[in-house]
Motif scaffolding. Structure first.
Motif, PDB file in Angstrom:
ATOM      1  N   SER A 123      -1.625   3.927 -41.239  1.00 27.70           N
ATOM      2  CA  SER A 123      -1.892   4.106 -42.503  1.00 27.70           C
ATOM      3  C   SER A 123      -3.353   4.003 -42.726  1.00 27.70           C
ATOM      4  CB  SER A 123      -1.244   3.282 -43.524  1.00 27.70           C
ATOM      5  OG  SER A 123      -1.531   3.242 -44.781  1.00 27.70           O
ATOM      6  N   TRP A 135      10.881   9.735 -44.450  1.00 28.55           N
ATOM      7  CA  TRP A 135      11.047   8.680 -45.365  1.00 28.55           C
ATOM      8  C   TRP A 135      10.483   9.030 -46.507  1.00 28.55           C
ATOM      9  CZ3 TRP A 135       7.185   5.508 -46.925  1.00 28.55           C
ATOM     10  CH2 TRP A 135       6.159   5.556 -45.883  1.00 28.55           C
ATOM     11  N   THR A 136      10.916   8.237 -47.778  1.00 32.62           N
ATOM     12  CA  THR A 136      10.069   8.402 -48.949  1.00 32.62           C
ATOM     13  C   THR A 136       9.581   7.136 -49.472  1.00 32.62           C
ATOM     14  OG1 THR A 136      11.565  10.224 -49.683  1.00 32.62           O
ATOM     15  CG2 THR A 136      10.390   9.259 -51.276  1.00 32.62           C
ATOM     16  N   SER A 137      10.052   6.091 -49.387  1.00 35.54           N
ATOM     17  CA  SER A 137       9.992   4.722 -49.999  1.00 35.54           C
ATOM     18  C   SER A 137       9.691   3.823 -48.970  1.00 35.54           C
ATOM     19  CB  SER A 137      10.706   4.222 -51.256  1.00 35.54           C
ATOM     20  OG  SER A 137      11.862   3.892 -50.484  1.00 35.54           O
ATOM     21  N   GLU A 138       8.943   2.606 -49.201  1.00 32.94           N
ATOM     22  CA  GLU A 138       8.650   1.593 -48.359  1.00 32.94           C
ATOM     23  C   GLU A 138       9.955   1.026 -48.181  1.00 32.94           C
ATOM     24  OE1 GLU A 138       5.425  -1.018 -48.945  1.00 32.94           O
ATOM     25  OE2 GLU A 138       3.832   0.448 -49.185  1.00 32.94           O
ATOM     26  N   ASP A 139      10.751   0.561 -48.957  1.00 27.03           N
ATOM     27  CA  ASP A 139      11.906   0.007 -48.906  1.00 27.03           C
ATOM     28  C   ASP A 139      12.889   0.632 -48.044  1.00 27.03           C
ATOM     29  OD1 ASP A 139      11.257  -2.090 -50.640  1.00 27.03           O
ATOM     30  OD2 ASP A 139      12.043  -1.515 -52.420  1.00 27.03           O
ATOM     31  N   GLU A 140      13.121   2.042 -48.053  1.00 21.17           N
ATOM     32  CA  GLU A 140      13.849   2.785 -47.473  1.00 21.17           C
ATOM     33  C   GLU A 140      13.649   2.548 -45.850  1.00 21.17           C
ATOM     34  OE1 GLU A 140      14.990   7.491 -46.535  1.00 21.17           O
ATOM     35  OE2 GLU A 140      13.410   6.775 -47.893  1.00 21.17           O
ATOM     36  N   HIS A 188       6.627   9.938 -43.345  1.00 20.31           N
ATOM     37  CA  HIS A 188       6.555  10.148 -44.742  1.00 20.31           C
ATOM     38  C   HIS A 188       6.894  11.542 -44.985  1.00 20.31           C
ATOM     39  CE1 HIS A 188       5.568  10.407 -49.071  1.00 20.31           C
ATOM     40  NE2 HIS A 188       6.065   9.275 -49.145  1.00 20.31           N
ATOM     41  N   ARG A 189       7.816  11.984 -45.992  1.00 17.91           N
ATOM     42  CA  ARG A 189       8.445  13.210 -46.195  1.00 17.91           C
ATOM     43  C   ARG A 189       7.165  14.309 -46.543  1.00 17.91           C
ATOM     44  NH1 ARG A 189      13.669  14.007 -46.187  1.00 17.91           N
ATOM     45  NH2 ARG A 189      14.784  12.258 -46.431  1.00 17.91           N
ATOM     46  N   ASP A 190       6.039  13.812 -47.074  1.00 19.84           N
ATOM     47  CA  ASP A 190       4.990  14.566 -47.256  1.00 19.84           C
ATOM     48  C   ASP A 190       4.203  15.208 -46.173  1.00 19.84           C
ATOM     49  OD1 ASP A 190       5.252  14.221 -49.927  1.00 19.84           O
ATOM     50  OD2 ASP A 190       3.801  12.778 -50.330  1.00 19.84           O
ATOM     51  N   GLN A 219      -1.448  -1.750 -47.134  1.00 21.75           N
ATOM     52  CA  GLN A 219       0.062  -0.947 -47.068  1.00 21.75           C
ATOM     53  C   GLN A 219       0.462  -1.364 -45.695  1.00 21.75           C
ATOM     54  OE1 GLN A 219       0.380   3.256 -47.213  1.00 21.75           O
ATOM     55  NE2 GLN A 219       2.623   2.988 -48.024  1.00 21.75           N
ATOM     56  N   CYS A 226       2.549   6.807 -42.506  1.00 22.31           N
ATOM     57  CA  CYS A 226       2.290   6.875 -43.821  1.00 22.31           C
ATOM     58  C   CYS A 226       1.508   8.159 -44.251  1.00 22.31           C
ATOM     59  CB  CYS A 226       1.469   5.711 -44.541  1.00 22.31           C
ATOM     60  SG  CYS A 226       2.410   3.905 -44.148  1.00 22.31           S
TER      61      CYS A 226
END
Length: 499
Positions: free
Chosen positions: A428, A405-410, A301-303, A433, A268
């Protein structure tokens, strides 16, 4: 390249290894060579057991079962503890043997394999005293009780990657529950299993523990198909597991299957990247990446994707690859040249599908006798969309695929779409989360802010194509028992059905 001055003495057996049947060493008619992954040299000759040898081993186990099943819990407790003590007493001989046998770095074998195997026997020495039934309330007219009875002869099929630990995971609970056992180790790592059972077999009545080495298509198949076998316990590849289940299905024999995995680390945006980096390196490169729990997918995460990809790639390039017998080696050779070539071919396939090579991906040049070894550099592949075969196939080697990835669902959908379900992890600082994601990931185990945490007492096992059944926990005793019910009627009245 690791320095060679401190290389541990290589393990060599002068005499062919025997089969162990009924408390005796039995010489086989044929043998096959054990090949050292670090050098390619032949260092031992292993007995090539046959279906006839399996018949004799199962018969010995059946005979021993008649008395061992009635042994007291305190007897089993004392013997399991004695196994752990003997293993610990001779701890110094095992690291060189294990490193010679399968290429596991000698420092890992000493730090992990030997103490873990001993602790497995100590653990089941303790929990065996909790092996009991229940009294079930069924009304005033009945007394219903259960007992947990041993199932009989257990066929234990053991893999090559951590043979000493795997043997302990099979033997300790099966013996604690009152079963007898026939072990068939992998033909790629048979010597350590035979040497271990040789070390401890005098502690048990003859026939309680037997070992038949040989090839899967011969001795292995004869064992799992044998009518005298009451339970099959297998650790290994998913495809082999399917074949074994096909062999036992006609006899309706229960099985424990600890199979492959495609572990994903979900990172995360608020995760501590220093900690994550260390966990990633351990998760994929420990044991040469040849472990079902390996974290072969890094889902970032993409960030934080670019930063963590750069960190992990740089560290992978710095890993010391070398002789498994050298204490300076961090990653040894893969188990065989054939397996090394298979891993390399899968990496090339992923690259052709669009993955980007960020570290490794090559066979290193090795000096002297090491030129005959099966080495492969730790490899990092960048695949942000996870669209290549590297994101769904188990490589069983030191290959990491880094995805974004970007979203949790993804990320949940992408983690769960693979066929496997052994172990995943979440990193995380937000525990809400972390637990939310952990609850949605389809696997038998989910680690939060760590990897490879497998203390005794924590059930180990998977779902989907990663198998079924659990090892390493008190509940494992129930895997090796059958529930027997005794229903005593306290009421002499009967319904008027026949009047």
């Amino acid at each position: 390249m690791a320095a060679t001055e401190a290389v541990t003495e290589r393990f060599t057996l002068a005499e062919p290894q025997p089969l162990l049947i009924g408390g005796r060493e039995v010489r086989a008619g044929q043998t096959f060579p054990a090949v050292e992954p670090s050098t390619g040299r032949i260092w031992a000759q292993v007995a090539a057991g046959t279906a006839g040898d399996v018949d004799r081993a199962v018969a010995a186990a059946q005979s021993a079962f008649e008395t061992w099943r009635e042994s007291s819990l305190d007897t089993r407790q004392a013997l399991l503890w004695a196994v752990a003590e003997r293993l610990t007493r001779d701890a110094g001989r095992w690291p060189a043997l294990l490193a010679t046998e399968n290429g596991r770095a000698v420092r890992e074998a000493g730090l992990i394999d030997v103490p873990t195997a001993a602790e497995i026997f100590r653990f089941f020495s303790g929990v065996v005293r909790d092996l009991h039934g229940r009294t079930i309330p069924c009304g005033p007219g009945a007394h219903v009780s259960t007992t947990q009875r041993p199932v009989g002869v257990v066929a234990a099929i053991v893999p090559w990657n951590s043979p000493l630990i795997s043997v302990a995971h099979k033997l300790a609970p099966a013996l604690a529950a009152g079963n007898t056992i026939v072990v068939k180790p992998s033909e790629l790592a048979s010597v350590s299993t035979v040497e271990f059972v040789r070390l401890v077999q005098d502690l048990f009545p003859p026939g309680v523990v037997n070992v038949v080495t040989g090839f899967g298509h011969d001795a292995g198949r004869a064992l799992v198909s044998h009518p005298g076998v009451a339970k099959v316990s297998f650790t290994g590849g998913t495809e082999t597991g399917r074949r074994i289940l096909g062999d036992v299905s006609n006899r309706l024999v229960p099985a424990l299957m600890e199979l492959g995995g495609k572990g994903a680390m979900v990172v995360c945006p608020d995760a501590d990247l220093d900690t994550v980096t260390e966990d990633v390196l351990t998760g994929i490169f420990a044991a040469n990446g040849e472990v079902c729990f390996a974290s072969s997918r890094l889902m970032v995460h993409r960030d934080r994707y670019d930063e963590l990809l750069e960190r992990v790639s740089a560290r992978a390039e710095a890993i010391v690859v070398g002789d498994a017998l050298d204490p300076a080696t961090q990653l040894g050779p893969l188990v065989t040249a054939r397996h090394r070539d298979l891993v390399a071919a899968r990496v090339q396939a992923a690259l052709s599908e669009g993955a980007e090579l960020r570290a490794g991906g090559r066979v290193p040049e090795m000096p002297g006798e090491l030129a005959g070894g099966s080495y492969y550099r730790p490899t990092v592949l960048a695949s942000p969309d996870g669209a290549t075969s590297a994101s769904c196939e188990e490589f069983f080697g030191p290959v990491l695929t880094v995805e974004a990835w970007t979203s949790e669902d993804e990320v949940v959908e992408r983690v769960n779409r693979v066929a496997f379900g052994l172990a995943n992890g979440v990193w995380s600082a937000d525990l809400a989360q972390a637990y939310r994601l952990a609850d949605r990931l389809d696997s038998g185990m989910v680690w939060v802010n760590t990897w490879f945490a497998t203390p005794l007492g924590q059930p180990q096992g998977g779902v989907k194509a990663s198998g079924f059944g659990r090892e390493g926990a008190a509940a494992t005793l129930l895997e090796y028992t059958a529930t027997k019910v005794v229903h005593a009627s306290l009421d002499t009245t009967r319904p008027p059905m026949w009047t």
